[in-house]
Scaffold this motif. Sequence first.
Motif, PDB file in Angstrom:
ATOM      1  N   THR A  41      16.317 -28.607  51.909  1.00  0.00           N
ATOM      2  CA  THR A  41      15.293 -29.462  52.206  1.00  0.00           C
ATOM      3  C   THR A  41      14.090 -28.970  51.765  1.00  0.00           C
ATOM      4  OG1 THR A  41      16.422 -30.154  54.338  1.00  0.00           O
ATOM      5  CG2 THR A  41      14.011 -30.737  53.886  1.00  0.00           C
ATOM      6  N   PHE A  42      13.957 -27.735  51.908  1.00  0.00           N
ATOM      7  CA  PHE A  42      12.604 -27.048  51.662  1.00  0.00           C
ATOM      8  C   PHE A  42      12.571 -25.858  50.383  1.00  0.00           C
ATOM      9  CE2 PHE A  42      12.703 -27.698  56.196  1.00  0.00           C
ATOM     10  CZ  PHE A  42      11.436 -28.600  56.299  1.00  0.00           C
ATOM     11  N   LEU A  43      13.827 -26.210  49.721  1.00  0.00           N
ATOM     12  CA  LEU A  43      13.840 -24.975  48.485  1.00  0.00           C
ATOM     13  C   LEU A  43      14.347 -25.945  47.281  1.00  0.00           C
ATOM     14  CD1 LEU A  43      13.082 -22.519  46.962  1.00  0.00           C
ATOM     15  CD2 LEU A  43      15.621 -21.839  47.789  1.00  0.00           C
ATOM     16  N   VAL A  44      15.513 -26.600  47.551  1.00  0.00           N
ATOM     17  CA  VAL A  44      16.225 -27.065  46.072  1.00  0.00           C
ATOM     18  C   VAL A  44      15.506 -28.340  45.935  1.00  0.00           C
ATOM     19  CG1 VAL A  44      18.358 -27.986  45.406  1.00  0.00           C
ATOM     20  CG2 VAL A  44      18.319 -26.136  46.856  1.00  0.00           C
ATOM     21  N   ILE A  45      15.292 -29.253  46.932  1.00  0.00           N
ATOM     22  CA  ILE A  45      14.752 -30.486  46.712  1.00  0.00           C
ATOM     23  C   ILE A  45      13.441 -30.306  46.032  1.00  0.00           C
ATOM     24  CG2 ILE A  45      14.003 -32.763  47.801  1.00  0.00           C
ATOM     25  CD1 ILE A  45      16.180 -32.575  49.541  1.00  0.00           C
ATOM     26  N   PRO A  46      12.419 -29.685  46.772  1.00  0.00           N
ATOM     27  CA  PRO A  46      11.128 -29.404  45.907  1.00  0.00           C
ATOM     28  C   PRO A  46      11.068 -28.822  44.271  1.00  0.00           C
ATOM     29  CG  PRO A  46      11.118 -28.424  48.257  1.00  0.00           C
ATOM     30  CD  PRO A  46      12.521 -28.799  47.855  1.00  0.00           C
ATOM     31  N   ILE A  47      12.021 -27.913  44.244  1.00  0.00           N
ATOM     32  CA  ILE A  47      12.213 -27.431  42.902  1.00  0.00           C
ATOM     33  C   ILE A  47      12.545 -28.601  41.936  1.00  0.00           C
ATOM     34  CG2 ILE A  47      13.663 -25.855  41.110  1.00  0.00           C
ATOM     35  CD1 ILE A  47      13.606 -24.000  43.562  1.00  0.00           C
ATOM     36  N   VAL A  48      13.517 -29.373  42.388  1.00  0.00           N
ATOM     37  CA  VAL A  48      14.256 -30.549  41.326  1.00  0.00           C
ATOM     38  C   VAL A  48      12.807 -31.642  41.425  1.00  0.00           C
ATOM     39  CG1 VAL A  48      15.788 -32.393  41.202  1.00  0.00           C
ATOM     40  CG2 VAL A  48      16.302 -30.312  42.305  1.00  0.00           C
ATOM     41  N   GLU A  49      11.930 -32.032  42.369  1.00  0.00           N
ATOM     42  CA  GLU A  49      10.820 -32.702  42.420  1.00  0.00           C
ATOM     43  C   GLU A  49       9.636 -32.138  41.351  1.00  0.00           C
ATOM     44  OE1 GLU A  49      10.105 -36.140  43.623  1.00  0.00           O
ATOM     45  OE2 GLU A  49      12.324 -35.779  43.673  1.00  0.00           O
ATOM     46  N   ALA A  50       9.657 -30.746  41.283  1.00  0.00           N
ATOM     47  CA  ALA A  50       8.688 -30.343  40.672  1.00  0.00           C
ATOM     48  C   ALA A  50       9.166 -30.323  39.272  1.00  0.00           C
ATOM     49  CB  ALA A  50       8.575 -28.701  40.768  1.00  0.00           C
ATOM     50  N   PHE A  51      10.336 -30.344  38.806  1.00  0.00           N
ATOM     51  CA  PHE A  51      10.697 -30.470  37.466  1.00  0.00           C
ATOM     52  C   PHE A  51      10.564 -31.946  37.101  1.00  0.00           C
ATOM     53  CE2 PHE A  51      13.114 -26.399  37.506  1.00  0.00           C
ATOM     54  CZ  PHE A  51      13.038 -26.002  36.429  1.00  0.00           C
ATOM     55  N   HIS A  52      10.883 -32.830  37.828  1.00  0.00           N
ATOM     56  CA  HIS A  52      10.727 -34.402  37.713  1.00  0.00           C
ATOM     57  C   HIS A  52       9.447 -34.618  37.593  1.00  0.00           C
ATOM     58  CE1 HIS A  52      10.585 -38.614  39.203  1.00  0.00           C
ATOM     59  NE2 HIS A  52      11.051 -38.572  38.045  1.00  0.00           N
ATOM     60  N   TRP A  53       8.310 -34.272  38.094  1.00  0.00           N
ATOM     61  CA  TRP A  53       6.890 -34.500  38.182  1.00  0.00           C
ATOM     62  C   TRP A  53       6.430 -33.791  36.955  1.00  0.00           C
ATOM     63  CZ3 TRP A  53       4.543 -33.926  43.887  1.00  0.00           C
ATOM     64  CH2 TRP A  53       5.031 -35.115  44.622  1.00  0.00           C
ATOM     65  N   SER A  54       6.960 -32.718  36.582  1.00  0.00           N
ATOM     66  CA  SER A  54       6.237 -32.007  35.438  1.00  0.00           C
ATOM     67  C   SER A  54       6.409 -32.955  34.115  1.00  0.00           C
ATOM     68  CB  SER A  54       7.245 -30.730  35.234  1.00  0.00           C
ATOM     69  OG  SER A  54       8.359 -30.746  34.809  1.00  0.00           O
ATOM     70  N   LEU A  55       7.480 -33.825  34.123  1.00  0.00           N
ATOM     71  CA  LEU A  55       7.814 -34.646  32.844  1.00  0.00           C
ATOM     72  C   LEU A  55       7.052 -36.106  33.098  1.00  0.00           C
ATOM     73  CD1 LEU A  55      11.682 -34.000  32.869  1.00  0.00           C
ATOM     74  CD2 LEU A  55       9.585 -33.067  31.388  1.00  0.00           C
ATOM     75  N   LEU A  56       6.185 -36.135  34.045  1.00  0.00           N
ATOM     76  CA  LEU A  56       5.444 -37.219  34.404  1.00  0.00           C
ATOM     77  C   LEU A  56       3.933 -37.457  34.429  1.00  0.00           C
ATOM     78  CD1 LEU A  56       7.442 -38.682  37.433  1.00  0.00           C
ATOM     79  CD2 LEU A  56       7.995 -39.333  34.952  1.00  0.00           C
ATOM     80  N   ASP A  57       3.395 -38.436  34.145  1.00  0.00           N
ATOM     81  CA  ASP A  57       1.928 -38.411  34.569  1.00  0.00           C
ATOM     82  C   ASP A  57       1.896 -39.075  35.713  1.00  0.00           C
ATOM     83  OD1 ASP A  57      -0.868 -38.672  34.433  1.00  0.00           O
ATOM     84  OD2 ASP A  57      -0.926 -40.351  33.034  1.00  0.00           O
ATOM     85  N   TYR A  58       1.882 -38.306  36.633  1.00  0.00           N
ATOM     86  CA  TYR A  58       2.186 -38.865  38.171  1.00  0.00           C
ATOM     87  C   TYR A  58       0.930 -39.051  38.918  1.00  0.00           C
ATOM     88  CZ  TYR A  58       4.464 -39.611  42.746  1.00  0.00           C
ATOM     89  OH  TYR A  58       4.876 -39.911  43.835  1.00  0.00           O
ATOM     90  N   LYS A  59       0.730 -40.255  39.253  1.00  0.00           N
ATOM     91  CA  LYS A  59      -0.586 -40.713  40.296  1.00  0.00           C
ATOM     92  C   LYS A  59      -0.100 -40.645  41.633  1.00  0.00           C
ATOM     93  CE  LYS A  59      -2.509 -41.677  36.456  1.00  0.00           C
ATOM     94  NZ  LYS A  59      -3.237 -40.547  35.684  1.00  0.00           N
ATOM     95  N   ILE A  60      -0.491 -39.449  42.100  1.00  0.00           N
ATOM     96  CA  ILE A  60      -0.255 -39.623  43.764  1.00  0.00           C
ATOM     97  C   ILE A  60      -0.687 -40.275  44.638  1.00  0.00           C
ATOM     98  CG2 ILE A  60      -2.011 -37.855  44.402  1.00  0.00           C
ATOM     99  CD1 ILE A  60       0.129 -36.090  45.992  1.00  0.00           C
ATOM    100  N   ILE A  61      -1.920 -40.662  44.299  1.00  0.00           N
ATOM    101  CA  ILE A  61      -2.206 -41.963  45.246  1.00  0.00           C
ATOM    102  C   ILE A  61      -1.465 -43.340  45.087  1.00  0.00           C
ATOM    103  CG2 ILE A  61      -4.344 -43.383  45.950  1.00  0.00           C
ATOM    104  CD1 ILE A  61      -6.128 -41.045  45.122  1.00  0.00           C
ATOM    105  N   ALA A  62      -1.258 -43.464  43.851  1.00  0.00           N
ATOM    106  CA  ALA A  62      -0.445 -44.786  43.734  1.00  0.00           C
ATOM    107  C   ALA A  62       1.091 -44.656  43.770  1.00  0.00           C
ATOM    108  CB  ALA A  62      -0.796 -45.197  42.210  1.00  0.00           C
TER     109      ALA A  62
END
Length: 311
Positions: A41-62
């Motif tokens: 929950t607190f290590l693997v999932i955040p790392i996977v999400e970080a890899f995912h977000w690093s490939l996006l132009d992510y708008k956190i508000i939207a």
Amino acid sequence: MNKENIAIPVSVTKTKAVKRKNKNLLTPWLFLLPSIIVLGTFLVIPIVEAFHWSLLDYKIIAGTGEFVGLANFKEIFTDTTFWLALWNTILFLIIVLPLNIFLPMILAVLVNQAIKGVSTFRILYYLPVVTPMVVAALMWKMLYSQSGPISSILVSLGLFDNPTNLLVESSTALVAVSAITVWKGLGYYMIIYLAGLQSISKDVYESAEIDGANAIQKFWRITVPMLTPSVTLVSVMTIIAGMKVFEEIALTTGGGPAGATTTLVMYIFNKFMSLDVSIASAAGVVLLLLAIGASLLQMKLTSSREDDLRA
């Protein structure tokens, strides 16, 4: 009938043995399950999400993001602030790593002596470890202030002409913060070395004394080589902790002055605070890869050294 009567108990016995074996295999995983859930929950999932977000132009508000591939990595590699943060992180490790390897080792040797009151010294050396970082940062800020004792000592030694706050000078701020980190972890690494020292047989030292070895020779020829596994552990832990140093910097200098103490984690933090999560995620991925690479390199170098000593 006799054959059937014999076959049934054997089959039942085999079934019970298989169930017992499966149960024995399952039991350790049940004990590990809470830790696996927490780490996932607190290590693997955040790392996977970080890899995912690093490939996006992510708008956190939207809450949406457009796929941009490696564009975020290209942006951080052309950002001078990122390279400054990387350089500061490397300098921080260069300062902290040798101190964290040798100072706790020397302390461990001292408190490993059978002298009266040694337990008190062990407790005193360990106190910084359990001191909250907020308290430690406030204490060191007072010590480093212009009217503080450190400034007075430096002036009396002739190192500075006037009282100086080391935390507000670009040339000394990173060294000053490094001293806080070393002080904070001194007792923790000392305990690791102390455990290693107590596993070394006294017969080895007695044999060296018979051969005429003095205290310094015993330290370099016996203690240091025998503590190689502990050195490896301390080195890797220091590298990982140094790569992600944040609290002492955030609480003392905030990354200043003029970016002199802005490390990679401070760079990532600043990007997140400006809601540029994709760039922050890309920088986080780079930091993770650097930490893994540096740790593996240190383990390889220490392992080679250990093999040479055994040979």
